[in-house]
Write an enzyme that holds these catalytic residues in place. Structure first.
Site, PDB file in Angstrom:
ATOM      1  CD  GLU A 199      -2.002  -9.980   4.534  1.00  0.00           C
ATOM      2  OE1 GLU A 199      -1.920  -9.071   5.340  1.00  0.00           O
ATOM      3  OE2 GLU A 199      -2.440  -9.912   3.487  1.00  0.00           O
ATOM      4  CD  GLU A 221      -2.054  -3.639   4.871  1.00  0.00           C
ATOM      5  OE1 GLU A 221      -1.503  -4.585   4.233  1.00  0.00           O
ATOM      6  OE2 GLU A 221      -3.084  -3.494   4.445  1.00  0.00           O
ATOM      7  CG  HIS A 235      -1.607  -1.352   1.174  1.00  0.00           C
ATOM      8  ND1 HIS A 235      -2.775  -1.806   0.341  1.00  0.00           N
ATOM      9  CD2 HIS A 235      -1.496  -2.404   1.990  1.00  0.00           C
ATOM     10  CE1 HIS A 235      -3.261  -2.821   0.643  1.00  0.00           C
ATOM     11  NE2 HIS A 235      -2.506  -3.398   1.501  1.00  0.00           N
TER      12      HIS A 235
END
Length: 263
Positions: A144, A23, A9
């Site tokens: 993750e 995030e 991102h």
């Protein structure tokens, strides 16, 4: 060895959000720590990051850059979210790959090293058709690192020492997978251990006590003689005198069973 490290991102795309965090900020912080550890501690390692600040970059730009550079490995750093109820760590390789593939072999090593230290529940090794796994010409892994909207995981993410530990777990995996050679200048690492417990709750209480005294620490699970122990680490230094100074701080905080280990 050329590693392309991709903090997920960025810029206009915040990624997952929760507990006052985004995030894109967590992934950038962890990725920068990975780069620092790799370039400072190992010989003949080159790291390129998809972004080094809060900027936007498309998925195609990321994979095209890694492919053009000729990276040996693509590592994409992410955090998760799912209605606040889910928690834990998982990682992904592309869904087309077999369990006997080289990429799967690297995934197994990375997964083991990261889950040794990250204090997150283990959601397993998985496969998916993500762009960064599909369009890369080299082995690729997407991690993750917890659920940002889960209270337990978010409390860890807010701790800089935890993010450093997660970065170290990734680097430990890379070093093992690719047989990286540690720099001679890295020398001996002196760790300050501020207690060891078989009860995780007791270990977390100890870290909370140290934090109240202004001393950052984290819990690392280790197995000794077949038994699970939760060891509190309150710093790691390449200069022994610095480790001794931290040890004195820990003892002044009322932790008499603290000691130094050398690796």
């Amino acid at each position: 060895m050329k590693f392309y490290v991709d903090p997920g991102h960025g810029g206009a795309d915040p990624g997952a959000q929760g507990n006052g965090m985004q995030e894109k900020d967590m992934t950038l912080d962890i990725a920068q720590r990975i780069r620092h550890l790799l370039t400072n501690d190992y010989n003949d390692v080159y790291v390129r990051m998809s972004r080094t600040d809060d900027s936007s970059k498309s998925l195609s730009e990321r994979t095209n850059e890694a492919n053009a550079w000729g990276a040996d490995y693509y590592l994409s750093i992410h955090c998760n979210s799912y209605n606040g109820a889910a928690q834990g760590y998982e990682d992904y390789i592309h869904s087309s790959l077999s369990d006997s593939s080289t990429t799967a072999h690297y995934q197994g090593i990375m997964h083991n090293e990261i889950t040794k230290v990250n204090q997150l529940s283990n959601r397993g090794q998985k496969k998916a058709n993500f762009h960064v796994l599909r369009e890369t010409m080299m082995p690729a892994l997407l991690t993750e690192n917890g659920f940002i909207d889960n209270d337990h995981d978010a409390d860890l993410m807010k701790d800089a020492s935890w993010r450093q530990t997660v970065a170290q777990g990734h680097v430990n995996g890379l070093a093992k997978a690719f047989n990286l050679e540690r720099k001679a200048s890295a020398g001996t690492l002196y760790k300050v251990i501020a207690g060891s417990f078989q009860s995780k709750e007791n270990a977390e209480n100890r870290t909370a006590h140290l934090r109240s005294k202004g001393i950052e620490s984290f819990v690392a699970a280790v197995t000794i003689s077949g038994k699970r122990w939760y060891r509190i680490q309150a710093g790691a230094f390449f200069v022994r005198d610095n480790a001794k100074a931290r040890l004195e701080e820990v003892k002044k905080a009322g932790v008499e069973d603290a000691f130094i280990t050398a690796e």
